[in-house]
Motif scaffolding. Structure first.
Motif, PDB file in Angstrom:
ATOM      1  N   ILE A  11       0.717  -1.292   0.261  1.00 21.29           N
ATOM      2  CA  ILE A  11      -0.174  -0.214   0.315  1.00 21.29           C
ATOM      3  C   ILE A  11       0.790   1.438  -0.104  1.00 21.29           C
ATOM      4  O   ILE A  11       1.685   0.837   1.233  1.00 21.29           O
ATOM      5  CB  ILE A  11      -1.056  -0.449   1.162  1.00 21.29           C
ATOM      6  CG1 ILE A  11      -2.053  -1.007   1.305  1.00 21.29           C
ATOM      7  CG2 ILE A  11      -2.088   1.317   0.815  1.00 21.29           C
ATOM      8  CD1 ILE A  11      -2.510  -1.230   2.624  1.00 21.29           C
ATOM      9  N   SER A  14       0.057   8.115   1.941  1.00 22.98           N
ATOM     10  CA  SER A  14      -0.510   8.892   1.703  1.00 22.98           C
ATOM     11  C   SER A  14      -0.087  10.295   3.229  1.00 22.98           C
ATOM     12  O   SER A  14       0.289   9.183   3.664  1.00 22.98           O
ATOM     13  CB  SER A  14      -2.332   8.427   1.528  1.00 22.98           C
ATOM     14  OG  SER A  14      -2.801   7.993   2.779  1.00 22.98           O
ATOM     15  N   GLU A  19      -5.682  14.068   2.199  1.00 27.34           N
ATOM     16  CA  GLU A  19      -6.654  13.325   1.459  1.00 27.34           C
ATOM     17  C   GLU A  19      -7.011  14.338   0.414  1.00 27.34           C
ATOM     18  O   GLU A  19      -6.965  14.048  -0.804  1.00 27.34           O
ATOM     19  CB  GLU A  19      -6.857  12.181   2.032  1.00 27.34           C
ATOM     20  CG  GLU A  19      -6.212  11.242   2.483  1.00 27.34           C
ATOM     21  CD  GLU A  19      -6.041  11.139   4.208  1.00 27.34           C
ATOM     22  OE1 GLU A  19      -6.359  12.200   4.770  1.00 27.34           O
ATOM     23  OE2 GLU A  19      -5.712  10.634   5.157  1.00 27.34           O
ATOM     24  N   PHE A  82      -2.191   7.320  -8.276  1.00 28.77           N
ATOM     25  CA  PHE A  82      -2.619   7.313  -6.947  1.00 28.77           C
ATOM     26  C   PHE A  82      -3.122   7.964  -6.323  1.00 28.77           C
ATOM     27  O   PHE A  82      -4.306   8.381  -5.738  1.00 28.77           O
ATOM     28  CB  PHE A  82      -1.257   6.486  -6.261  1.00 28.77           C
ATOM     29  CG  PHE A  82      -1.537   7.568  -4.407  1.00 28.77           C
ATOM     30  CD1 PHE A  82      -2.351   6.840  -3.534  1.00 28.77           C
ATOM     31  CD2 PHE A  82      -0.745   7.359  -4.449  1.00 28.77           C
ATOM     32  CE1 PHE A  82      -2.251   7.008  -2.487  1.00 28.77           C
ATOM     33  CE2 PHE A  82      -0.323   8.537  -2.835  1.00 28.77           C
ATOM     34  CZ  PHE A  82      -1.432   8.037  -1.189  1.00 28.77           C
ATOM     35  N   ASN A  86      -6.931   7.169  -6.255  1.00 28.69           N
ATOM     36  CA  ASN A  86      -7.018   6.907  -5.240  1.00 28.69           C
ATOM     37  C   ASN A  86      -6.793   4.695  -5.162  1.00 28.69           C
ATOM     38  O   ASN A  86      -6.547   3.920  -4.347  1.00 28.69           O
ATOM     39  CB  ASN A  86      -8.097   6.457  -4.183  1.00 28.69           C
ATOM     40  CG  ASN A  86      -7.860   6.657  -2.808  1.00 28.69           C
ATOM     41  OD1 ASN A  86      -6.733   6.537  -2.428  1.00 28.69           O
ATOM     42  ND2 ASN A  86      -8.954   5.684  -2.565  1.00 28.69           N
ATOM     43  N   ARG A  88      -3.903   2.937  -4.266  1.00 23.14           N
ATOM     44  CA  ARG A  88      -3.216   3.105  -3.538  1.00 23.14           C
ATOM     45  C   ARG A  88      -2.798   1.324  -3.501  1.00 23.14           C
ATOM     46  O   ARG A  88      -1.157   1.541  -2.708  1.00 23.14           O
ATOM     47  CB  ARG A  88      -3.459   3.102  -1.855  1.00 23.14           C
ATOM     48  CG  ARG A  88      -4.010   4.642  -1.711  1.00 23.14           C
ATOM     49  CD  ARG A  88      -4.329   5.115  -0.510  1.00 23.14           C
ATOM     50  NE  ARG A  88      -3.330   5.122   0.345  1.00 23.14           N
ATOM     51  CZ  ARG A  88      -3.220   4.721   1.976  1.00 23.14           C
ATOM     52  NH1 ARG A  88      -3.885   5.174   2.309  1.00 23.14           N
ATOM     53  NH2 ARG A  88      -2.155   4.765   2.709  1.00 23.14           N
ATOM     54  N   SER A 175       5.668   7.398  -2.159  1.00 21.60           N
ATOM     55  CA  SER A 175       4.476   6.686  -3.294  1.00 21.60           C
ATOM     56  C   SER A 175       4.917   6.141  -4.530  1.00 21.60           C
ATOM     57  O   SER A 175       4.024   5.859  -5.657  1.00 21.60           O
ATOM     58  CB  SER A 175       3.573   7.996  -3.380  1.00 21.60           C
ATOM     59  OG  SER A 175       3.528   8.806  -2.704  1.00 21.60           O
TER      60      SER A 175
END
Length: 310
Positions: A11, A14, A19, A82, A86, A88, A175
């Motif tokens: 994952i 973030s 967000e 991502f 989203n 992830r 990320s």
């Protein structure tokens, strides 16, 4: 539940509490990526189409531009996916491939920067032998050697991670995938991976940094022997662009290493920002630096803009 011998995915990190700002962060990253792609493609096109730039220094610059394109393209589109959609999760295999590409391309870039430092040393300290030493065939061999060096040193990194069991936590600190980050999620003894990773970094980036510094010490010694200050400035000015590019590569690299080593208690924002700087800043700055410092490239860009406007 404590471990999984072959995790299906990891994952991506973030920023807690931000967000809602992911869309605008992605816009900023996308803008930087477009600048990086446009700038490096322009450098490749100009050097390819301008016969006066068919020299070792500019061939090395082409290699640098190609590496920056590959490095940013192997990470930024996934980061944008991502932030915008989203998504992830990144599969275990894709994570290992991305990790291999990031470390290998960074190693190749480090080697090319060393080759450019040697080119500047020969051009300033042994100008009469420059054409004989750094021929086009020698430049191609250096490029191939840089690729082989990067692959051979950093291919073992994902291979060492493959047999490890991983803990229930699959959350990365960045990320994208880095060796140190993925390794920290393992639930087994990671000493071989730690030792090899550190050895590879020291024998590639560390050794290159030392040799680059040595090259510039020899260049500085040769420049100071010149009688006139005007001659000294003219000789050393040919190195300014390369010095800036070296700093743009090594400063984010060192910063990211320090964050991984000593920044376990830092906010996630710091890890993510340092990772994005490491990936994007050199790719954005390198064509700008050489575009500003190299008159031939600058002139060709202005000609292209003039033709386009007409």
């Amino acid at each position: 539940n404590s471990s999984d011998l072959s995790p299906s995915s990891f994952i991506l990190a973030s920023i807690p509490g931000l967000e809602a700002a992911h869309f605008w962060m992605a816009i900023f990253l996308c803008s930087m990526y477009i600048v990086a792609v446009t700038g490096n493609c322009a450098v490749l096109f100009i050097i390819k189409t301008e016969p006066s730039l068919h020299a070792p220094m500019y061939f090395f610059l082409c290699m640098l531009a190609a590496i920056d394109l590959a490095l940013s393209t192997s990470t930024v589109p996934r980061i944008l996916s991502f932030y915008w959609f989203n998504t992830r999760e990144i599969s275990f295999g894709a994570c290992l491939v991305q990790m291999f590409l990031i470390h290998t391309l960074s190693a190749i870039e480090s080697t090319v920067l060393l080759a450019m430092a040697v080119d500047r040393y020969v051009a300033i300290c042994h100008p009469l032998r420059h054409a004989a030493i750094l021929t086009n065939s020698a430049t191609v061999k250096i490029g191939l050697a840089a690729m082989a060096r990067g692959v051979l040193f950093f291919l073992p990194l994902p291979l060492l991670l493959l047999p490890l069991p991983f803990c229930s936590s699959r959350l990365l600190s960045h990320s994208f995938c880095l060796h140190q980050d993925v390794m920290n999620l393992a639930c087994a003894n990671t000493t071989p991976s730690v030792v090899y990773g550190l050895t590879a970094i020291l024998l590639v980036m560390g050794l290159d940094a030392v040799l680059i510094c040595l090259s510039y010490l020899l260049i500085l010694k040769a420049v100071l022997r010149l009688a006139l200050w005007k001659e000294r400035l003219k000789a050393f000015s040919t190195c300014v662009a390369h010095i800036c590019v070296v700093l743009a590569f090594y400063v984010p690299l060192i910063g990211l290493s320090v964050v991984h080593r000593f920044g376990k208690d830092l906010a996630p924002l710091v890890h993510i920002i340092m990772g994005n700087i490491y990936i994007l800043v050199p790719a954005v700055l390198n064509p700008i630096i050489y575009g500003v410092r190299t008159k031939q490239i600058q002139k060709r860009i202005l000609n292209l803009i003039h033709i386009y406007n007409n």
